[in-house]
Motif scaffolding. Sequence first.
Motif, mmCIF file in Angstrom:
data_model
loop_
_atom_site.group_PDB
_atom_site.id
_atom_site.type_symbol
_atom_site.label_atom_id
_atom_site.label_comp_id
_atom_site.label_asym_id
_atom_site.label_seq_id
_atom_site.Cartn_x
_atom_site.Cartn_y
_atom_site.Cartn_z
ATOM 1 N N PRO A 136 52.997 61.709 25.517
ATOM 2 C CA PRO A 136 53.951 62.816 25.388
ATOM 3 C C PRO A 136 53.278 64.157 25.681
ATOM 4 N N VAL A 196 58.550 62.392 23.396
ATOM 5 C CA VAL A 196 58.334 63.122 24.646
ATOM 6 C C VAL A 196 57.531 64.401 24.434
ATOM 7 N N LYS A 197 57.460 64.889 23.188
ATOM 8 C CA LYS A 197 56.739 66.131 22.906
ATOM 9 C C LYS A 197 56.269 66.141 21.462
#
Length: 128
Positions: A104, A76-77
């Motif tokens: 992401p 996600v990051k």
Amino acid sequence: MNRTLVSEAAPAAIGPYSTAIDTQQSSQTVYVSGQLPIDPLTGEFAGQDIKLQTQQSLQNLQAILKEADMDLSNVVKTTVLLADIADFSDMNEVYGHFFSQPYPARSAFQVAALPKNARVEIEAIAVK
């Protein structure tokens, strides 16, 4: 309780940190430490070219996520650290081959230096 993730297909941590931490909560969250472009078979950089180094860093990231039964689609990051921001375009080209939509969130910036004089280091947060 948190669980440390280690993969034989990725290099070991080179300092007092974990390669990744699995929080083992109801939604599994894995925090992967910055991955240098070290080939786990040789212990050396995959090459001096930013594209080869980016590829190896992302392959190391994939190997660690696999230990948590995750893959890059769970990320996600990411944070991308570059020794030279002029390498951004070439890094981005390789990075784009590893991730697909929805991409992401990402931060990318130049730093004064990276461990072992790497050209790139990539860390990630993944959720399952």
